[in-house]
Design a protein around this motif. Structure first.
Motif, PDB file in Angstrom:
ATOM      1  N   PRO A 171       2.554 -11.440 -22.967  1.00 44.67           N
ATOM      2  CA  PRO A 171       2.553 -10.115 -22.725  1.00 44.67           C
ATOM      3  C   PRO A 171       3.619  -9.500 -22.070  1.00 44.67           C
ATOM      4  CG  PRO A 171       0.417 -11.015 -22.500  1.00 44.67           C
ATOM      5  CD  PRO A 171       1.447 -12.378 -22.483  1.00 44.67           C
ATOM      6  N   MET A 172       4.236 -10.268 -20.895  1.00 44.40           N
ATOM      7  CA  MET A 172       5.186  -9.501 -20.023  1.00 44.40           C
ATOM      8  C   MET A 172       6.848  -9.732 -20.849  1.00 44.40           C
ATOM      9  SD  MET A 172       2.966  -9.035 -17.751  1.00 44.40           S
ATOM     10  CE  MET A 172       4.306  -8.490 -16.519  1.00 44.40           C
ATOM     11  N   ASN A 173       6.875 -10.400 -21.834  1.00 42.66           N
ATOM     12  CA  ASN A 173       8.235 -10.782 -22.464  1.00 42.66           C
ATOM     13  C   ASN A 173       7.620 -11.043 -23.800  1.00 42.66           C
ATOM     14  OD1 ASN A 173      10.714 -10.969 -23.252  1.00 42.66           O
ATOM     15  ND2 ASN A 173      11.221 -12.442 -21.756  1.00 42.66           N
ATOM     16  N   TRP A 174       8.082 -10.045 -24.720  1.00 43.53           N
ATOM     17  CA  TRP A 174       7.851 -10.486 -26.174  1.00 43.53           C
ATOM     18  C   TRP A 174       8.781 -11.374 -26.554  1.00 43.53           C
ATOM     19  CZ3 TRP A 174      11.127 -10.042 -30.315  1.00 43.53           C
ATOM     20  CH2 TRP A 174      12.595  -9.281 -29.882  1.00 43.53           C
ATOM     21  N   GLN A 175       9.745 -11.578 -26.057  1.00 43.98           N
ATOM     22  CA  GLN A 175      10.612 -12.769 -26.582  1.00 43.98           C
ATOM     23  C   GLN A 175      10.238 -14.122 -26.386  1.00 43.98           C
ATOM     24  OE1 GLN A 175      14.398 -11.104 -24.768  1.00 43.98           O
ATOM     25  NE2 GLN A 175      15.075 -10.687 -26.792  1.00 43.98           N
ATOM     26  N   GLN A 176       9.132 -14.405 -25.927  1.00 44.46           N
ATOM     27  CA  GLN A 176       8.569 -15.835 -25.384  1.00 44.46           C
ATOM     28  C   GLN A 176       7.155 -15.654 -26.406  1.00 44.46           C
ATOM     29  OE1 GLN A 176       8.184 -15.960 -21.119  1.00 44.46           O
ATOM     30  NE2 GLN A 176      10.361 -16.915 -20.963  1.00 44.46           N
ATOM     31  N   LEU A 177       7.158 -16.804 -26.820  1.00 46.32           N
ATOM     32  CA  LEU A 177       5.840 -17.194 -27.718  1.00 46.32           C
ATOM     33  C   LEU A 177       5.240 -18.563 -27.276  1.00 46.32           C
ATOM     34  CD1 LEU A 177       7.876 -15.827 -30.095  1.00 46.32           C
ATOM     35  CD2 LEU A 177       5.593 -15.806 -31.383  1.00 46.32           C
ATOM     36  N   CYS A 178       3.975 -18.874 -27.286  1.00 43.31           N
ATOM     37  CA  CYS A 178       3.209 -20.066 -26.804  1.00 43.31           C
ATOM     38  C   CYS A 178       2.543 -20.682 -28.292  1.00 43.31           C
ATOM     39  CB  CYS A 178       2.580 -20.190 -25.930  1.00 43.31           C
ATOM     40  SG  CYS A 178       1.708 -21.793 -25.310  1.00 43.31           S
ATOM     41  N   LEU A 179       3.094 -21.793 -28.758  1.00 45.39           N
ATOM     42  CA  LEU A 179       2.241 -22.211 -29.970  1.00 45.39           C
ATOM     43  C   LEU A 179       1.620 -23.586 -29.535  1.00 45.39           C
ATOM     44  CD1 LEU A 179       2.073 -21.993 -33.127  1.00 45.39           C
ATOM     45  CD2 LEU A 179       4.051 -23.721 -33.337  1.00 45.39           C
ATOM     46  N   VAL A 180       0.271 -23.895 -29.738  1.00 41.90           N
ATOM     47  CA  VAL A 180      -0.184 -25.026 -29.318  1.00 41.90           C
ATOM     48  C   VAL A 180      -0.881 -25.456 -30.566  1.00 41.90           C
ATOM     49  CG1 VAL A 180      -2.447 -25.499 -27.969  1.00 41.90           C
ATOM     50  CG2 VAL A 180      -1.047 -23.717 -27.293  1.00 41.90           C
ATOM     51  N   SER A 181      -0.815 -26.976 -30.661  1.00 45.97           N
ATOM     52  CA  SER A 181      -1.361 -27.659 -31.658  1.00 45.97           C
ATOM     53  C   SER A 181      -2.421 -28.697 -30.929  1.00 45.97           C
ATOM     54  CB  SER A 181      -0.487 -28.418 -32.315  1.00 45.97           C
ATOM     55  OG  SER A 181       0.088 -29.541 -31.727  1.00 45.97           O
ATOM     56  N   GLU A 182      -3.216 -29.500 -31.615  1.00 43.53           N
ATOM     57  CA  GLU A 182      -3.904 -30.301 -31.225  1.00 43.53           C
ATOM     58  C   GLU A 182      -3.368 -31.294 -30.252  1.00 43.53           C
ATOM     59  OE1 GLU A 182      -6.008 -32.250 -34.295  1.00 43.53           O
ATOM     60  OE2 GLU A 182      -6.925 -30.547 -34.906  1.00 43.53           O
ATOM     61  N   SER A 183      -2.150 -31.525 -29.993  1.00 45.64           N
ATOM     62  CA  SER A 183      -1.473 -32.809 -29.410  1.00 45.64           C
ATOM     63  C   SER A 183      -0.126 -32.236 -28.589  1.00 45.64           C
ATOM     64  CB  SER A 183      -1.227 -34.003 -30.004  1.00 45.64           C
ATOM     65  OG  SER A 183      -0.384 -33.733 -31.248  1.00 45.64           O
ATOM     66  N   SER A 184       0.089 -30.693 -28.879  1.00 43.21           N
ATOM     67  CA  SER A 184       1.328 -30.500 -28.326  1.00 43.21           C
ATOM     68  C   SER A 184       1.506 -28.964 -27.832  1.00 43.21           C
ATOM     69  CB  SER A 184       2.323 -30.782 -29.150  1.00 43.21           C
ATOM     70  OG  SER A 184       2.152 -29.945 -30.437  1.00 43.21           O
TER      71      SER A 184
END
Length: 1637
Positions: A171-184
């Motif tokens: 939310p503070m910087n749209w140029q960063q995303l977080c992608l979460v899987s079951e092990s990473s």
């Protein structure tokens, strides 16, 4: 895609449509369902979530609902943005599309079409800006970033094989995303340069399951290059594994892999950090800039608070245990959802407890906020962060206000499971009832879909039906129980009765239209008939059992005839067609007990049961009143129409053919549903499309795509009694859809309304009466007595009555059977006493031959089964035996066996050998030919000749195989094994030598084995003679009989002797008869032998022999005369004479016996000694064979050691090649990446230069506007001009959005993007409207001038905003260029490291190709070490022994010659010295004589003189003194010689060093030439690879090495000068020591 209405582009599947099809259409009235996930806020008052094909918008205050339908199928991924009030969702079809809709207008903004083939799994909006992120599933696994306002795909990147579970923007910087899987966990960075976007992947190293963060270990590039002179360099694991390419870079051994934590949820903080919860109970914090991970630790609590926390935890666990759930872990919960706010972190898990975490640094404190006793699936904050929604998996939604409330308030209570079915409550126009798979019953208001009440049966439900004659509802369950509910009060339904039908689950429930009967369809073909009236307590009337599988059931009521017709569709398993079972139910069934037998089964005559076979397989069928049946075909998409009557039946076959087939475009299994007025026929299938036909013409009346194939299609549907509403239930999408007619013909409406009114008129009286009875029934309680009226209890009662009725008859039969048994046993006993001719067979007494045959057949069947099982086991064992025998015995040309000594425990085994294959022999022949060609070279022949002449050549060969028959002349010399082919050929030759050595030993072994067999045969022959001697001597001695053991005859293990089988041999009937016949013949033969008169007479007269042999002398005995018993004085002379002769004969016979006995004993001793001697001699032979095998084993091990060394050298060479190939592949990738990065840098620089020009132009334009203001308003008076100039520079205050100004929002300080320029400009222009109003116009100013002024000010403000936007874009471009330059430098550094690694690897490869592993044979004690430590052989040089010995001989010969010359020179010098000394002596004697004469003249008596005068033996004393002096001189001479030898030895060593240095200089010159060639090659390589700076750096390093080499040469020159000085000094010392030489 629209919120309501008909789907665009749909065509009637039947291929035709009625004229009223355009006038009739269906619309969605309401939708109910709950997704349990994807729950989001669209604004502060409205939440939205997907449900099947729909998206539902619900106002949390007014509870109003809005429906948006996805016209292309089921909703896939879903996301909502409260700032822009838009929703995004994807459909689930091939090549899916992402749709963007606004709220509350529900208008479509954009369709995003990408390259995804199957499905999108995740969608996420950015907090600010028009950005949307999507993640696709298999096969792409692509993360894409979109600009949804402009409908553009900005960038995308693939992450193969990663199934993501959650995705979010920072939310503070749209140029960063977080992608979460079951092990990473992966942090993605969107880099931007004007209109160019780039996604960069940054994986996060997660801690292990114990919560410890392990440092990253580089496996492809080891940190250090540790070397071992034997094992080679330390190579990466990928090179050892033989991997090349991308696998080599990512390969990690299993022992290096540590299981990491498993993320479950994540959220962003206001400081751009990520909180991640794990299944292991940890909470992680991830820095989005450095990608470092820290594990949060719980802050230690004080002792008092810790005690209170333990008490609270214990109370929670006890409460949960009492409720039947698992105890919750309050200390270390597993969190499934996170929500961040300004005060801290809210989290929850499957325990249903809402936790609040106050986090400071890396420690946190926990607080329990609420406990709703249901597993919570997600937490959602409202946009103003004042309300927190708690969504459970039971369909309930709670609100929690963090600053104010202390408990959660229920907002929504939806269905806890998937809807199973629904039905309309009588009269069918106000309420409907639904049931879920979990057993939850809900009552809905038809007008708007409001849930009026809920009742949970706590049992898995399978069916539901509403009674037309009362407000009762029947619910069937999986356990075979039917619950009856009273819904007269829709706000409070209750269970009033329960009936247990059977253990089979209830599949469907059907009421007839009159509400008289309830038909329940159960599994295994059971159909139960119940009285549907509450006044009759829902009595079970009976049941019908059908043999085949029941597919569908349809009920039709005839109000005139007052009977109900039930049609059952049955699947005929033998043939591909269906069968209809039709039976009638009349009112007499409720009163007449004769219609049901004792077991409760309805009589076939009472129900008039009929059967009709149809020509097609059907899945569903319905029947109209005029004997017309419609069926849904399963083998083809058709709706078949049948006329069921006796006249329409085929004459030859009892099969009805379809009269009409209406095609349908629906696919998958489907079903039919008939409207109450029988005018409309609805079809539903797995594709989720509902189609309504007109029954008279089969024209399509309407169709609606209300569910989808991905959700399993439509599970059930039902028409309301008035025909205005249709309830459609999905199978797996959890959606219950209520449809109503949007438009329809008035005639159709009137017909449906007329039928409804007529039915209500008939049912009104019964409905009121039954409702009164229903309300009077007490609420059912879970007690055993409640099931007393169930059918199984009645069945047991009938069985008990039958048992009591026929008890006497059973006793009489049992007594009769006992008497009959006694009679038969008596008859059998009498039959045994009669003669054989009168005996009856045993089977004559068998009264029940059939039972006997059945028992025998069963026994034989069991025997056959066991026999077959044993045969299969034996077959498996034989197969295993054959495999083992083939591999370990048959394949051996030389079988493994042993030979043992007779008297000792010594044992020798041979070498089992396999026959060499043709391929191996051909390879060996090829290698021998190559070796023969190589040896044809004269140089090689000379070298081999030298090796053959050398007496110690076996030391260099490395084995003693030549001394044991091995031909080592065909081998390569160990110093010549340079190439891979030579090493492989050497291995083949060594294997051939080993094979030949083993073969030679096996021949010797076979000779010893034959010798033992001969010895055993001799011993057996001698034992036969010994047995004869022992028999003659009448001695009982145990003979030693040697025999071959199982190890010496291993083939015995392959055959089974009869003595080894302990079980009795099974013989067939023929084998038994044959054995009996052979035994009988043998007995007859023996009897015949006993009756031989001739043999019996010979035995009686002469002992069975015709003549006496010498061997029988011991058995001879002289018969005494008849008068032997007379006294001696009574004997006559003749008798005395005969008696004397008899005594002489007896004496002679005894002497003969004694001689013969002595001869036999001597012979026995000789035989025993001979056996002992020969066997001991054989034991010596075996021991010699054992010794030779030990030596041969040593030789074989030597050859195998050489093979192992060669194999290891080949393996090391292969690993080095693999490593080199991997480095080249990695270098190629990096070079391509560098070229790409260089191209990106050049393109960015070009774009930046062009953009700088536009930016400068914008600045110039802004300055021109500033300068042009005075010119444009030059005519304005000065006082007004100053005021206008102040207004020109005045700027309005831009109001910020409420949600950003809200103090509760943790992300209010977020950064804006460049795309916000237009929005900011629009907001600014709106703010300018107030400043442009005439109220702010200076007094006295012309309005036209004011309008021009306002326009000029707006232009200036637009120019300023444009410059700001361009400046921001230019800053982004500069940052993008800087990052690309950093990437380019990093890649160049990596390329440089790769070149260094390749250089080192090539040097190591060359080193290990030249430094060979050579095997030597050294005698014990030949090499002695001064200490136990292993010396350093780094400066050792391998020299041939003959060269050293020749050199030593030459040195010794030259030394002897020099010593001889020196001795001769010394002797000659001694002669000269002697003459000089004699001459000097004579002079001295003259002087002495003169001095003596003078002394005599002046003589004085001294001590010496006195001594000379007094000592008797003065000369001997002087001679002794002289001898001592001479010995001293000799010792000094010897010391001098030793020093001379040492100096000479030092000179020789220095000369050797000089020669070695010259050789090294020569080698360095050769290496210099090779290096010059390699330098030139690398220069061309570097030019081609564009690595100028790398080559420059390498050149500098090489320059430093050359300078170092020059410095070393200077040192060598200095050492040579010092050596010359030392040599001169040694010469000086030599001349000083031997001045005469």
């Amino acid at each position: 895609m629209e919120p309501a209405g008909r789907e665009p582009g749909t065509e009637p599947p039947g291929g035709r449509c009625c004229s009223s099809a355009e006038e009739a259409a269906l619309e969605v009235s309401w939708v109910q369902g709950f997704p349990k996930k994807n729950f989001s806020f669209i604004n502060n008052q409205t939440v939205c979530y997907p449900c099947g094909n729909y998206i539902l918008f619900r106002d949390i205050e007014t509870k109003e609902m809005t429906v948006l339908q996805c016209q292309t199928g089921q909703v896939g991924a879903f996301a909502a943005n409260a700032n822009s009030q838009v929703v995004a969702f994807s459909d689930r079809k091939l090549n899916p599309i992402i749709y963007i809709y606004t709220f509350p207008e529900l208008s479509k903004l954009a369709e995003l079409k990408g390259n995804t083939q199957l499905d999108y799994t995740l969608l996420a909006f950015s907090f600010t800006g028009p950005y949307l992120a999507s993640y696709s599933s298999i096969p792409e696994f692509v993360l894409s970033v979109w600009n949804w306002k402009e409908n553009l795909l900005l960038c995308s990147e693939s992450q193969p094989g990663v199934t993501a579970t959650s995705l979010s923007f920072n939310p503070m910087n749209w140029q960063q995303l977080c992608l979460v899987s079951e092990s990473s966990v992966t942090i993605w960075l969107v880099e931007r340069s004007n209109d160019e976007h780039l996604l960069k992947q940054n994986p996060v190293k997660l801690p292990d399951e114990q919560g410890s963060v392990n440092p990253h270990e580089e496996l492809f590039f080891p940190v250090s290059h540790s070397e071992d002179r034997y094992y080679g360099p330390n190579l990466p694991v990928s090179a050892i594994a033989g991997l090349v390419g991308d696998e080599a870079e990512t390969f990690m051994p299993r022992n290096y892999i540590k299981p990491a934590v498993h993320p479950t949820a994540h959220c962003w903080t206001g400081t751009s950090e990520v909180y991640v919860s794990c299944e292991e109970g940890y909470i992680l914090t991830i820095n989005a800039e450095t990608y470092s991970v820290s594990v949060l630790q719980q802050k230690p609590l004080p002792e008092r608070i810790r005690t209170i926390s333990d008490v609270v935890s214990y109370v929670h666990k006890e409460v949960q245990k009492k409720k039947g759930g698992k105890p919750k872990d309050l200390q270390n919960p597993v969190l499934s959802s996170l929500a961040f706010c300004k005060d801290g972190l809210y989290a929850t898990g499957s325990g249903g407890i809402l936790f609040f975490y106050y986090i400071k640094d890396l420690h946190y404190e926990t607080k329990i906020c609420a406990d709703i006793l249901q597993p919570i699936t997600s937490l959602v904050f409202s946009p103003d962060y004042t309300v927190l929604l708690l969504v459970t998996d039971q369909g309930a939604v709670y609100t929690y206000k963090p600053p104010h409330s202390e408990e959660a308030v229920k907002l929504l209570d939806a269905c806890s499971g998937y809807f199973l079915t629904a039905d309309f409550l009588t009269p069918g126009n106000e309420y409907c009832v639904s049931v879920a798979t979990s057993g939850e019953v809900q009552v809905w208001f038809l007008e708007d879909g409001t849930c009026l009440s809920k009742l949970n049966l706590n049992m898995e439900a399978t069916a539901l039906a509403c009674c037309p004659s009362s407000n009762s509802v029947a619910v069937g369950t999986k356990r075979g129980v039917i619950y009856f509910l009273d819904v007269t009060k829709v706000e409070a339904p209750r269970v009033v009765h329960r009936i247990f039908l059977s253990t089979f689950p209830v599949l469907s429930l059907h009421y007839d239209q009159s509400g008289q009967f309830l038909i329940a369809r159960a599994a295994e073909g059971h159909i139960f008939i119940l009285d549907a009236r509450p006044s009759k307590l829902f009595q079970v009337l009976g049941y019908v059992v059908l043999e085949d599988q029941v597919l569908d059931l349809s009920v039709a009521s005839d109000f005139k005839s007052n009977f109900v017709e039930v049609m059952v569709l049955v699947n005929v398993a033998e043939v591909q067609r269906a069968r209809l079972e039709i039976f009638c139910l009349c009112s007499a069934l409720t009163t007449d007990d004769k219609c049901v037998n004792e077991h409760g089964i309805l009589n076939a005559n009472a129900i008039k049961r009929k059967q009709y076979d149809l020509d097609c397989p059907l899945s569903s069928a319905v029947r109209l009143k005029d004997n017309i049946v419609y069926g849904y075909c399963t083998c083809a998409p058709f709706i078949c129409k049948y006329h069921i009557s006796e006249e329409s039946m085929s004459k030859d076959l009892s099969v009805f053919s379809s009269a009409q087939r209406t095609p349908s475009n629906q696919f998958g299994s489907g079903f039919l549903c008939l409207s109450p007025n029988s005018q409309w026929l609805a079809t539903a299938a797995n594709n989720g499309v509902l189609i309504i036909y007109h029954t008279s013409t089969m024209d399509i009346l309407a169709q609606k795509h209300c569910h989808s194939y991905h959700g399993g299609g439509i599970r059930s549907m039902v028409f309301s009694l008035d025909g205005k509403f249709i309830l459609v239930n999905g199978k797996n999408d959890g959606a219950l859809v209520c449809l109503q007619w949007k438009k329809m013909k008035q005639t159709e409406v009137k017909e449906a309304d007329f039928h409804w009114q007529s039915v209500l008129a008939i049912l009104n009286t019964s409905t009121s009466n039954e409702n009164v009875a229903l309300q009077s029934m007490a609420e059912w309680q879970s007690e055993p007595e409640s099931t007393s009226g169930s059918l199984p209890e009645e069945k047991f009662k009938v069985i008990r009555e039958e048992t009591q009725r026929f008890a006497n008859q059973k006793k009489e039969l049992q007594m009769g059977i006992k008497e009959l048994r006694k009679t038969i046993q008596k008859m059998m006993h009498e039959n045994e006493q009669v003669p054989d001719i009168e005996k009856l067979e045993q089977q004559e007494f068998n009264l029940d031959t059939e039972e006997q045959e059945r028992a025998q057949a069963k026994a034989e069947e069991e025997v056959a089964r066991v026999r077959k099982q044993i045969e299969m086991e034996n077959l498996a064992n034989r197969y295993l035996q054959d495999v083992i025998k083939q591999e370990c015995w048959d394949a051996m040309c030389v079988k493994g066996r042993a030979v043992k000594c007779f008297h000792t425990a010594c044992e020798v085994k041979n070498y089992p050998l396999k026959e060499r294959s043709e391929e191996e022999l051909e390879t060996l022949e090829k290698v021998l030919r190559l070796k023969k060609i190589d040896t044809a070279d004269p140089k090689v022949q000379e070298k081999n000749h030298e090796m053959a002449d050398d007496s110690a050549s076996y030391c260099l060969v490395g084995s003693l195989s030549s001394q044991y028959g091995g031909d080592t002349s065909v081998l390569y010399q160990q110093l010549d094994l340079k190439t891979r082919e030579q090493k492989v050929n050497q291995i083949i030759l060594l294997q051939d030598i080993i094979y030949k050595l083993k073969t030679a030993f096996n021949k010797e072994f076979d000779r010893v084995v034959r010798q033992k067999e001969q010895e055993i045969a001799r011993v057996k022959e001698r034992n036969l003679r010994i047995q004869e001697i022992l028999a003659q001597l009448e001695l009982q001695l145990e003979l030693w009989e040697p025999a071959l053991t199982d190890d010496e005859m291993p083939e015995r293990a392959l055959t089974v002797q009869d003595s080894e089988i302990k079980a009795e041999k099974y013989l067939t009937q023929k084998e038994r008869e044959k054995a009996e016949m052979m035994a009988k013949l043998e007995m007859e033969r023996r009897l015949a032998d006993k009756d031989n008169d001739r043999l019996r007479a010979l035995d009686d007269m002469m002992g069975g022999v015709l003549e006496v042999k010498k061997e029988d002398i011991l058995k001879l005995d002289i018969p005494p005369p008849a008068f032997i018993s007379k006294p001696e004085h009574l004997l006559t002379d003749e008798e005395k004479k005969i008696l004397g002769k008899h005594e002489e004969k007896v004496k002679e016979l005894n002497e003969e016996k004694e001689k013969y006995r002595m001869a036999l004993q001597n012979e026995l001793k000789k035989l025993e000694d001979s056996i002992q001697e020969t066997t001991q001699q054989f034991d010596k032979t075996v021991r010699k064979l054992s010794e030779s095998k030990v030596k041969l084993e040593m030789v074989i091990y030597q050859e195998e050691l050489k093979i192992l060394n060669l194999v290891y050298a080949l393996l090391l060479d292969e690993e080095l090649d693999t490593r080199e190939a991997g480095l080249h592949n990695f270098l190629t990738k990096k070079q391509k990446e560098k070229v790409k990065t260089a191209g990106t840098i050049k393109a960015t620089e070009d774009k930046m230069e062009a953009y700088i020009d536009t930016y400068e132009n914008a600045i110039d334009e802004e300055k021109n506007l500033e300068y042009g203001f005075a010119k444009e308003f030059a005519d304005v008076p000065a006082n007004l001009l100053d005021e206008l100039y102040q207004l020109y520079r005045c700027r309005p205050k831009i109001p910020r959005t409420r949600k950003l100004l809200d103090s509760a929002n943790p992300y209010r300080d977020c950064s804006n993007s460049a795309e916000d320029y237009k929005d900011a400009l629009t907001t600014l222009m709106k703010a300018m409207d107030e400043l442009d109003s005439p109220e702010h116009m200076p007094n006295g100013l012309d309005p036209s001038i004011w309008e021009n002024f306002c326009l000029a000010r707006r232009n200036r403000m637009e120019s300023e905003e444009l410059v700001k936007w361009k400046a921001l874009t230019l800053t982004e471009m500069q940052g993008f260029l800087r990052r690309r330059i950093d990437d380019n430098e990093r890649i160049e550094s990596e390329i440089e490291d790769i070149f260094e690694e390749l250089t080192w690897l090539q040097e190591e490869k060359m080193k290990f190709q030249l430094n060979l592993i050579i095997q030597f044979l050294l005698k014990q004690g030949q090499v002695e070490l001064e200490s136990t430590e292993i010396p350093e052989y780094s400066d050792a040089i391998l020299i041939k022994r003959s060269v050293v010995e020749e050199l030593n001989c030459a040195i010794m010969h030259q030394g002897e010659k020099k010593i001889a010359s020196m001795v001769e020179y010394k002797d000659f010098s001694k002669g000269i010295f002697k003459l000089e000394w004699e001459h000097k002596k004579m002079r001295m004697q003259i002087e002495d004589l003169k001095q003596k004469a003078q002394d005599i003249v002046t003589l004085s008596i001294t001590k010496d003189r006195q001594l000379f005068l007094t000592v008797l033996n003065y000369n001997s004393r002087i001679a002794h003194h002289i001898s001592v002096m001479e010995q001293t001189l000799d010792i000094m001479d010897q010391l001098h010689k030793k020093k001379v030898k040492k100096r000479q030895k030092r000179m020789k060593e220095l000369e050797k060093c000089i020669s070695l240095k010259e050789q090294e200089n020569y080698k360095l010159c050769l290496e210099l030439k090779e290096m010059l060639v390699s330098v030139s090659e690398r220069r061309w390589i570097f030019k081609a690879a564009d690595t100028k700076h790398v080559s420059e750096k390498l050149a500098k390093q090489r320059h430093q090495e050359i300078l170092k080499e020059k410095h070393l040469r200077d040192i060598i020159k200095k050492k040579e000068e010092e050596f010359k000085i030392l040599q001169a000094e040694a010469q000086r010392l030599r001349s000083r020591t031997f001045p005469d030489l």
